[in-house]
Design a protein around this motif. Structure first.
Motif, PDB file in Angstrom:
ATOM      1  N   LEU A   1      36.804  75.227  -0.124  1.00 21.78           N
ATOM      2  CA  LEU A   1      36.772  73.893   0.498  1.00 21.78           C
ATOM      3  C   LEU A   1      37.951  73.051   0.027  1.00 21.78           C
ATOM      4  N   TYR A   2      38.286  73.171  -1.267  1.00 18.71           N
ATOM      5  CA  TYR A   2      39.452  72.427  -1.772  1.00 18.71           C
ATOM      6  C   TYR A   2      40.707  72.821  -1.002  1.00 18.71           C
ATOM      7  N   ALA A   3      40.884  74.137  -0.810  1.00 19.58           N
ATOM      8  CA  ALA A   3      42.083  74.586  -0.092  1.00 19.58           C
ATOM      9  C   ALA A   3      42.069  74.099   1.348  1.00 19.58           C
ATOM     10  N   VAL A   4      40.880  74.071   1.985  1.00 17.89           N
ATOM     11  CA  VAL A   4      40.820  73.658   3.379  1.00 17.89           C
ATOM     12  C   VAL A   4      41.094  72.162   3.513  1.00 17.89           C
ATOM     13  N   ILE A   5      40.548  71.358   2.572  1.00 16.30           N
ATOM     14  CA  ILE A   5      40.648  69.898   2.750  1.00 16.30           C
ATOM     15  C   ILE A   5      41.996  69.365   2.274  1.00 16.30           C
ATOM     16  N   PHE A   6      42.469  69.807   1.085  1.00 17.08           N
ATOM     17  CA  PHE A   6      43.601  69.109   0.465  1.00 17.08           C
ATOM     18  C   PHE A   6      44.949  69.774   0.667  1.00 17.08           C
ATOM     19  N   ARG A   7      44.983  71.014   1.089  1.00 16.54           N
ATOM     20  CA  ARG A   7      46.292  71.653   1.316  1.00 16.54           C
ATOM     21  C   ARG A   7      46.741  71.377   2.740  1.00 16.54           C
ATOM     22  N   LYS A   8      48.037  71.154   2.932  1.00 14.99           N
ATOM     23  CA  LYS A   8      48.517  70.834   4.264  1.00 14.99           C
ATOM     24  C   LYS A   8      49.145  72.035   4.968  1.00 14.99           C
ATOM     25  N   ASN A   9      49.333  73.147   4.240  1.00 11.63           N
ATOM     26  CA  ASN A   9      49.944  74.327   4.842  1.00 11.63           C
ATOM     27  C   ASN A   9      48.882  75.141   5.579  1.00 11.63           C
ATOM     28  N   LEU A  10      49.212  75.583   6.793  1.00 10.58           N
ATOM     29  CA  LEU A  10      48.188  76.264   7.591  1.00 10.58           C
ATOM     30  C   LEU A  10      47.821  77.618   7.000  1.00 10.58           C
ATOM     31  N   ILE A  11      48.780  78.315   6.390  1.00  5.87           N
ATOM     32  CA  ILE A  11      48.472  79.617   5.776  1.00  5.87           C
ATOM     33  C   ILE A  11      47.468  79.435   4.643  1.00  5.87           C
ATOM     34  N   LYS A  12      47.644  78.329   3.867  1.00  9.66           N
ATOM     35  CA  LYS A  12      46.714  78.084   2.758  1.00  9.66           C
ATOM     36  C   LYS A  12      45.338  77.716   3.284  1.00  9.66           C
ATOM     37  N   THR A  13      45.276  77.033   4.427  1.00 10.90           N
ATOM     38  CA  THR A  13      43.977  76.762   5.043  1.00 10.90           C
ATOM     39  C   THR A  13      43.274  78.065   5.413  1.00 10.90           C
ATOM     40  N   VAL A  14      44.039  79.012   5.961  1.00 10.38           N
ATOM     41  CA  VAL A  14      43.439  80.296   6.334  1.00 10.38           C
ATOM     42  C   VAL A  14      42.928  81.032   5.100  1.00 10.38           C
ATOM     43  N   ILE A  15      43.716  80.965   4.001  1.00 12.71           N
ATOM     44  CA  ILE A  15      43.269  81.603   2.757  1.00 12.71           C
ATOM     45  C   ILE A  15      41.979  80.962   2.261  1.00 12.71           C
ATOM     46  N   GLY A  16      41.888  79.619   2.381  1.00 13.48           N
ATOM     47  CA  GLY A  16      40.670  78.927   1.967  1.00 13.48           C
ATOM     48  C   GLY A  16      39.464  79.338   2.772  1.00 13.48           C
ATOM     49  N   ILE A  17      39.650  79.495   4.089  1.00 12.86           N
ATOM     50  CA  ILE A  17      38.522  79.919   4.928  1.00 12.86           C
ATOM     51  C   ILE A  17      38.072  81.319   4.526  1.00 12.86           C
ATOM     52  N   THR A  18      39.023  82.196   4.189  1.00 12.66           N
ATOM     53  CA  THR A  18      38.655  83.546   3.767  1.00 12.66           C
ATOM     54  C   THR A  18      37.897  83.531   2.445  1.00 12.66           C
ATOM     55  N   ILE A  19      38.297  82.614   1.531  1.00 12.84           N
ATOM     56  CA  ILE A  19      37.584  82.535   0.242  1.00 12.84           C
ATOM     57  C   ILE A  19      36.160  82.036   0.461  1.00 12.84           C
ATOM     58  N   ILE A  20      35.972  81.042   1.366  1.00  9.66           N
ATOM     59  CA  ILE A  20      34.616  80.571   1.669  1.00  9.66           C
ATOM     60  C   ILE A  20      33.770  81.719   2.206  1.00  9.66           C
ATOM     61  N   GLU A  21      34.407  82.538   3.050  1.00  4.51           N
ATOM     62  CA  GLU A  21      33.668  83.649   3.650  1.00  4.51           C
ATOM     63  C   GLU A  21      33.248  84.679   2.604  1.00  4.51           C
ATOM     64  N   SER A  22      34.134  84.943   1.609  1.00  2.15           N
ATOM     65  CA  SER A  22      33.697  85.879   0.566  1.00  2.15           C
ATOM     66  C   SER A  22      32.597  85.277  -0.287  1.00  2.15           C
ATOM     67  N   GLY A  23      32.631  83.951  -0.457  1.00  8.98           N
ATOM     68  CA  GLY A  23      31.526  83.306  -1.156  1.00  8.98           C
ATOM     69  C   GLY A  23      30.217  83.474  -0.434  1.00  8.98           C
ATOM     70  N   VAL A  24      30.247  83.349   0.899  1.00  9.67           N
ATOM     71  CA  VAL A  24      29.016  83.506   1.676  1.00  9.67           C
ATOM     72  C   VAL A  24      28.517  84.949   1.592  1.00  9.67           C
ATOM     73  N   ASN A  25      29.457  85.921   1.652  1.00 12.45           N
ATOM     74  CA  ASN A  25      29.039  87.324   1.521  1.00 12.45           C
ATOM     75  C   ASN A  25      28.389  87.582   0.166  1.00 12.45           C
ATOM     76  N   LEU A  26      29.003  87.043  -0.890  1.00 11.69           N
ATOM     77  CA  LEU A  26      28.432  87.221  -2.230  1.00 11.69           C
ATOM     78  C   LEU A  26      27.069  86.559  -2.332  1.00 11.69           C
ATOM     79  N   PHE A  27      26.894  85.418  -1.655  1.00 15.09           N
ATOM     80  CA  PHE A  27      25.596  84.732  -1.676  1.00 15.09           C
ATOM     81  C   PHE A  27      24.514  85.592  -1.038  1.00 15.09           C
ATOM     82  N   LEU A  28      24.841  86.198   0.125  1.00 16.48           N
ATOM     83  CA  LEU A  28      23.828  87.031   0.783  1.00 16.48           C
ATOM     84  C   LEU A  28      23.445  88.221  -0.087  1.00 16.48           C
TER      85      LEU A  28
END
Lengths: 163, 91, 119
Positions: free
Chosen positions: C18-45
């Motif tokens: 979420l930090y990467a998605v909200i505070f970074r302005k580079n689009l590649i870093k936003t994509v990396i942040g979304i991927t990290i959130i997704e691995s968090g959700v997988n680990l949660f399940l």
């Protein structure tokens, strides 16, 4: 991506069939051991990515082609939905496992509890594993192939513009 | 620091608090609460689907609609990627 | 006995993403942040469906001393994670190709400059 040196190409050509066989094993034993269509498809797609890295995107695009891969993906999706619809016709509901316990292909019921694993069980699950495996292989590899080819094309065009 | 950044920081700290407290309030790791559906699936998977692997029987039989939706998403994503790069190749 | 540490790891992964998605302005870093959130959700399940000392729900060559419903981990969260991983790969490819397209059209990956260019 241009093609790499002769050593890399030879080793990739030697290793490629073994990775392919391993992926097909994981797909075919999906109803007995850990694995299945998704995992085995990812393994086979990574073998194809090895081929892409070693031989370059131009060669792979010429030999395999993106049209053929999208046809394979549609074939996988078609078989998956067709098997689900056959469950609607022969059984009662969509996605019914109509082959389990029918003494037909893959129709046996295994011994309840721990057993050593019999290939001829599972009903429609092995067939669906194969359909989803074809779909995942074609889908993942067409993504990698098209991205590599387009970036190579763009690089070449930029070089022409500068030079 | 603009007003927009202030709002982002406040929102981010609220969400952080929410996630940390809910992680602390979860059930203890290793003993899930409601397991009736999964127990039923584990007990009946060999009899009903004929497969030894419980996860595959859930993916393709008990929850086949999830897999159908997943296949649709994969198809859509591949179509989108191929479409974007084909237009890029022409220009 | 490792208490609630996996759930705290899930929360940490989602917060970093979420930090990467909200505070970074580079689009590649936003994509990396979304991927990290997704691995968090997988680990949660996966952690949600774990039982203490459980084996995978597969009957091939199962050890004899496993009690049948209680000694196996839950199969449904694992199946959901399996579909979620493939969806994640497909969505990641789509996001990256959109980012490449944006870079070709606007010549930059900064979100603020893209917004200013459009007006």
């Amino acid at each position: 991506m241009s093609e790499m040196s002769k050593i890399v190409r030879t080793i990739a050509a030697i290793v490629f069939p073994f990775i392919m066989i391993y992926g097909l094993y994981v797909i075919a034993h999906g109803h007995l051991t850990p694995g299945g269509g998704f995992q085995g498809g990812a393994i086979v797609a990574s073998a194809c990515a090895l081929l892409l890295v070693a031989y370059g995107s131009m060669w792979t695009m010429r030999r395999i082609g993106e049209k053929r891969l999208s046809v394979f993906e549609s074939i996988g999706a078609f078989f998956f939905i067709a098997l689900a619809l056959l469950g609607l016709f022969f059984g009662a509901v969509f996605f019914n496992n109509f082959l389990a316990g029918s003494s037909f292909l893959f129709g046996d019921i295994p011994m309840v509890g721990s057993n050593t694993g019999d290939m001829n069980t599972g009903g429609v699950l092995p067939l669906m594993n194969f359909a989803v495996g074809i779909k995942v292989v074609a889908g993942l590899f067409v993504i990698i192939l098209v991205m590599a080819y387009a970036s190579n094309h763009m690089e070449k065009k930029r070089g022409e513009k500068q030079g | 620091m603009s007003r927009r950044d202030m709002f982002a920081v406040v929102f981010f700290s609220i969400v952080c608090m929410f996630f940390i407290f809910s992680a602390l309030l979860m059930h203890p790791f290793g003993s899930p609460d409601e397991t009736d559906m999964d127990d039923m699936i584990i007990k009946n998977t060999q009899r009903e689907t004929g497969a030894n692997n419980g996860v595959t029987s859930v993916v393709f039989d008990y929850r086949g609609f999830d897999t159908l939706g997943e296949a649709t998403i994969l198809f859509t994503a591949v179509a989108g990627v191929v479409l974007l790069f084909r237009r890029m190749k022409e220009t | 006995m490792i208490f609630n540490i996996p759930f705290i790891a899930v929360a940490a992964l989602i917060i970093i993403g979420l930090y990467a998605v909200i505070f970074r302005k580079n689009l590649i870093k936003t994509v990396i942040g979304i991927t990290i959130i997704e691995s968090g959700v997988n680990l949660f399940l996966i952690t949600l469906g774990y039982r203490e000392g459980g084996v995978p729900p597969i009957y091939t060559n199962l050890p004899e001393d496993v009690s049948i419903p209680r000694g196996m981990v839950l199969p449904v969260p694992q199946a959901l994670t399996l579909t979620s991983i493939v969806i994640g790969v497909a969505v990641l490819a789509l996001m990256l190709s959109l980012v490449i397209h944006i870079y070709r059209v606007y010549g930059t990956l900064d979100v603020r400059r893209i917004r200013r260019l459009r007006e």
